[in-house]
Design a protein around this motif. Structure first.
Motif: not given
Length: 364
Positions: A285-312
């Motif tokens: 969820g935090i990766t969604e909020e950082t996307t809206i706020m324009g804050i760089p985000c580093l996700t320490l996981r090997d996969n994500t169910e929210r690919p839009e936060t990576l591509t967009l």
């Protein structure tokens, strides 16, 4: 009257249901025959992790609290199902609305369907395809028996279509978490942390709670060392999740720039995120909020169910190997991080679209 039972069980659920409740109340005020009953399963409850969310987000006291917290995954699931069945028998409804991917989401969906009650799933269709994550099992089971699916992105739609779901049951509406964030952006609260040098854009926010990162002492120790080494001279603010605290108690990880704090309320946490240089997390969820706020985000996981936060968005998938972290942090320090863009339908109006759709589908 369209009677909807809305289920909330854990911290992320409260953020997602708050704008839906307000949209239903607005529709009812405008003469629509719609009402809700809010059921808190009690899956999670403590003041910082849950209680303050009701107060800050204007969520009314639940009509029922099933007090189903504690125990193993199986025990918790069973407790929720037994108590939610009784709740539905005593308080009949047309639709059960569940959100997200916590244990309560799955347990209440199963219970409702066995009573032949319609189930709608908000945030349906997202997938990591990693069955080691309890949340992925919850998503897959819930979506296998859902009647109508409210999705956040086109990729979620595609996942459901591939699973054989008819397109007329899939509704792309956007993200209710973003409704909540946008509605509260000018209400964020400075937690007034007593930390030297804590100025906007000068510190990192850190959250860790997933088993792959925090359950093994050596893994957590190595990850923390990589984070401390790679963040230059910047403070690191670390609100410690209860799960992470158990492992940290066995370790002595100390650095003058590393500041452990208690879990924060929604408005305090997002104040710190909005003003951070970057966020390091294993949350979805935090990766969604950082996307809206324009804050760089580093996700320490090997996969994500929210690919839009990576591509967009502003998110990058680093992985769980501490050795891979350094080049990403270097990009942050050198001002080379991507800017990110907008995501369709993440406009603060998702809940209105959901309620409009529900009234069209279930109009009585």
């Amino acid at each position: 009257m369209l009677k909807i039972t809305i289920v909330a069980g854990a911290r992320p659920n409260f953020v997602k249901i708050a704008p839906i409740l307000k949209a239903i109340e607005k529709a009812a005020d405008n003469g629509e025959l719609i009402s809700y009953r809010l059921v808190h399963t009690g899956q999670h409850y403590d003041k910082k992790m849950s209680g303050s969310f009701f107060e800050q987000l204007g969520i009314p006291a639940p009509h029922a609290n099933l007090a189903s917290g504690g125990g193993t995954q199986a025990e918790q699931t069973a407790n929720i199902m037994v108590r939610f069945e009784q709740e539905l028998l005593e308080n009949p409804c047309v639709v059960v609305l569940v959100v997200g991917d916590v244990t309560s989401t799955m347990a209440c969906s199963i219970t409702a369907k066995k009573l032949n009650i319609q189930v709608v799933h908000v945030e349906a269709g997202i997938r990591s395809y990693d069955l080691s994550m309890p949340e992925e099992i919850n998503r897959m089971v819930t979506d296998s028996i859902t009647d109508h699916f409210y999705t956040t992105t086109e990729s979620a739609n595609e996942n459901l279509i591939k699973a054989g779901i008819a397109e007329d049951r899939i509704h792309l509406v956007g993200n209710t978490m973003i409704d909540t964030l946008m509605a509260n952006m000018d209400k964020l609260i400075d937690p007034q942390l007593d930390i030297d040098g804590l100025t906007p854009g000068n510190y990192f926010m850190l959250t860790l709670h997933r088993p792959a990162n925090v359950d093994e002492e050596q893994k957590l120790k190595d990850m923390m060392a990589a984070i401390i080494e790679g963040t230059g001279n910047h403070p690191i603010i670390f609100p410690v999740h209860p799960r992470t605290a158990k492992t940290l108690q066995q370790l002595v990880i100390v650095d003058p720039r590393l500041h452990y704090i208690e879990p924060l309320s929604y408005l305090e946490f997002n104040y710190l995120v909005k003003n951070a240089k970057a966020v390091i997390t294993d949350s979805g969820g935090i990766t969604e909020e950082t996307t809206i706020m324009g804050i760089p985000c580093l996700t320490l996981r090997d996969n994500t169910e929210r690919p839009e936060t990576l591509t967009l968005g502003t998110n990058e998938l680093v992985g769980t190997d501490p050795a891979k972290l350094a080049p990403y942090l270097a990009k942050i320090l050198n001002g080379e991080w991507k800017k990110g863009g907008t995501i369709p339908y993440w406009d603060g109006k998702t809940s209105e679209r959901i309620v409009k759709s529900l009234l069209e589908i279930y109009r009585v």
